[in-house]
Design a protein around this motif. Sequence first.
Motif, short mmCIF file in Angstrom:
data_model
loop_
_atom_site.label_atom_id
_atom_site.label_comp_id
_atom_site.label_asym_id
_atom_site.label_seq_id
_atom_site.Cartn_x
_atom_site.Cartn_y
_atom_site.Cartn_z
N ASP A 83 0.83 -1.21 0.00
CA ASP A 83 0.00 0.00 0.00
C ASP A 83 0.86 1.26 0.00
O ASP A 83 0.58 2.21 -0.73
CB ASP A 83 -0.95 0.01 1.20
CG ASP A 83 -2.06 -1.02 1.07
OD1 ASP A 83 -2.39 -1.40 -0.08
OD2 ASP A 83 -2.59 -1.45 2.11
N LEU A 84 1.90 1.27 0.82
CA LEU A 84 2.81 2.43 0.86
C LEU A 84 3.51 2.60 -0.48
O LEU A 84 3.62 3.71 -1.00
CB LEU A 84 3.82 2.29 1.99
CG LEU A 84 4.89 3.37 2.06
CD1 LEU A 84 4.27 4.74 2.29
CD2 LEU A 84 5.90 3.03 3.15
N LEU A 85 4.01 1.52 -1.05
CA LEU A 85 4.69 1.58 -2.34
C LEU A 85 3.75 2.11 -3.42
O LEU A 85 4.10 3.01 -4.18
CB LEU A 85 5.22 0.21 -2.72
CG LEU A 85 5.82 0.08 -4.12
CD1 LEU A 85 6.99 1.04 -4.31
CD2 LEU A 85 6.24 -1.36 -4.39
N ARG A 86 2.55 1.57 -3.48
CA ARG A 86 1.59 2.00 -4.49
C ARG A 86 1.23 3.48 -4.33
O ARG A 86 1.26 4.24 -5.30
CB ARG A 86 0.32 1.14 -4.40
CG ARG A 86 -0.62 1.33 -5.58
CD ARG A 86 -1.90 0.54 -5.44
NE ARG A 86 -2.77 1.01 -4.38
CZ ARG A 86 -3.38 2.20 -4.35
NH1 ARG A 86 -3.20 3.06 -5.31
NH2 ARG A 86 -4.18 2.53 -3.36
N ARG A 87 0.93 3.90 -3.11
CA ARG A 87 0.60 5.31 -2.87
C ARG A 87 1.77 6.22 -3.26
O ARG A 87 1.56 7.29 -3.84
CB ARG A 87 0.26 5.54 -1.38
CG ARG A 87 -1.15 5.20 -1.02
CD ARG A 87 -1.53 5.73 0.36
NE ARG A 87 -0.50 5.65 1.37
CZ ARG A 87 -0.33 4.63 2.22
NH1 ARG A 87 -1.12 3.59 2.18
NH2 ARG A 87 0.65 4.67 3.12
N THR A 88 2.97 5.82 -2.91
CA THR A 88 4.15 6.62 -3.22
C THR A 88 4.32 6.78 -4.73
O THR A 88 4.54 7.89 -5.22
CB THR A 88 5.42 6.00 -2.60
OG1 THR A 88 5.25 5.92 -1.19
CG2 THR A 88 6.66 6.81 -2.94
N CYS A 89 4.19 5.70 -5.48
CA CYS A 89 4.32 5.78 -6.94
C CYS A 89 3.21 6.63 -7.55
O CYS A 89 3.48 7.44 -8.44
CB CYS A 89 4.33 4.38 -7.54
SG CYS A 89 5.83 3.45 -7.19
N VAL A 90 1.99 6.48 -7.07
CA VAL A 90 0.88 7.29 -7.58
C VAL A 90 1.14 8.76 -7.32
O VAL A 90 0.92 9.62 -8.19
CB VAL A 90 -0.47 6.82 -6.96
CG1 VAL A 90 -1.58 7.83 -7.23
CG2 VAL A 90 -0.85 5.45 -7.50
N GLU A 91 1.64 9.10 -6.13
CA GLU A 91 1.95 10.50 -5.80
C GLU A 91 3.07 11.04 -6.70
O GLU A 91 2.98 12.17 -7.18
CB GLU A 91 2.36 10.62 -4.34
CG GLU A 91 1.21 10.45 -3.38
CD GLU A 91 1.64 10.34 -1.92
OE1 GLU A 91 2.86 10.52 -1.62
OE2 GLU A 91 0.79 10.05 -1.07
N ILE A 92 4.11 10.25 -6.92
CA ILE A 92 5.21 10.69 -7.78
C ILE A 92 4.69 10.96 -9.19
O ILE A 92 4.99 11.98 -9.80
CB ILE A 92 6.36 9.65 -7.80
CG1 ILE A 92 7.08 9.62 -6.46
CG2 ILE A 92 7.33 9.95 -8.94
CD1 ILE A 92 8.06 8.46 -6.31
N VAL A 93 3.91 10.02 -9.73
CA VAL A 93 3.39 10.16 -11.09
C VAL A 93 2.51 11.41 -11.19
O VAL A 93 2.64 12.19 -12.13
CB VAL A 93 2.64 8.88 -11.52
CG1 VAL A 93 1.85 9.11 -12.81
CG2 VAL A 93 3.63 7.73 -11.68
N ALA A 94 1.66 11.63 -10.21
CA ALA A 94 0.80 12.83 -10.23
C ALA A 94 1.64 14.11 -10.19
O ALA A 94 1.34 15.08 -10.89
CB ALA A 94 -0.17 12.80 -9.06
N ARG A 95 2.70 14.10 -9.40
CA ARG A 95 3.57 15.27 -9.28
C ARG A 95 4.36 15.54 -10.57
O ARG A 95 4.81 16.66 -10.80
CB ARG A 95 4.56 15.04 -8.12
CG ARG A 95 4.79 16.24 -7.30
CD ARG A 95 5.69 16.05 -6.12
NE ARG A 95 6.61 14.94 -6.16
CZ ARG A 95 6.68 14.00 -5.21
NH1 ARG A 95 5.91 14.03 -4.17
NH2 ARG A 95 7.56 13.02 -5.31
N CYS A 96 4.51 14.52 -11.40
CA CYS A 96 5.27 14.67 -12.64
C CYS A 96 4.44 15.16 -13.82
O CYS A 96 4.97 15.40 -14.90
CB CYS A 96 5.95 13.35 -13.00
SG CYS A 96 7.29 12.91 -11.87
N ALA A 97 3.14 15.31 -13.63
CA ALA A 97 2.28 15.78 -14.71
C ALA A 97 2.70 17.19 -15.13
O ALA A 97 2.91 18.07 -14.30
CB ALA A 97 0.82 15.79 -14.27
N ALA A 98 2.84 17.37 -16.44
CA ALA A 98 3.26 18.66 -17.01
C ALA A 98 2.31 19.01 -18.14
O ALA A 98 1.31 18.33 -18.36
CB ALA A 98 4.71 18.58 -17.49
#
Length: 122
Positions: A83-98
Motif C-alpha cells: 500500500d505504501l509503495l503503491r501510494r508513493t508511486c501514484v503520488e510521484i506520477v501525479a507530481r510529474c504531470a506537465a
Amino acid sequence: MTSKPVELEIRSWSSPDVDFKAWRPDDRSDVFFLLEMEIGVAGEAGMDVFQVVVSTPEGLRARSSKPVVRERATLILADYSWDLLRRTCVEIVARCAAASWEESVLRLQRYFMWEYEDYSVS
C-alpha cells in the motif's frame, strides 16, 4: 498563461521478480525487486514502461557489495508495504504531470527508468 497539465495514470503494475497477486515477503525488512509500471495520459491510447528498483535498507545491504548506492530509479522503504509503495508511486506520477506527455516523461525520468531512455534513431 500556463496550460493545464495532462493527467497521468499508472495502468499496470508488474515485476519480473515477484507476483504481486500471491507474493508476500518472508521478512518485510528484507525486500529487493524491480517494479515495472505502464504509465500513460488518462483518456488517451498508448503508454510507456517505467521501472524502479524497490528495496528496504536490509534488502539493499544483502544484495550489494558496493559501499555507496548511486543509482537513480531506486525507492527505499524503511519497511515494505504494498500500500505504501503503491501510494508513493501514484503520488510521484501525479507530481510529474506537465503541460505535455513529453514534458511529463522528462519529469518521470527523475524517479524512474524509461523504456526509451538513451534511445536514438540513426
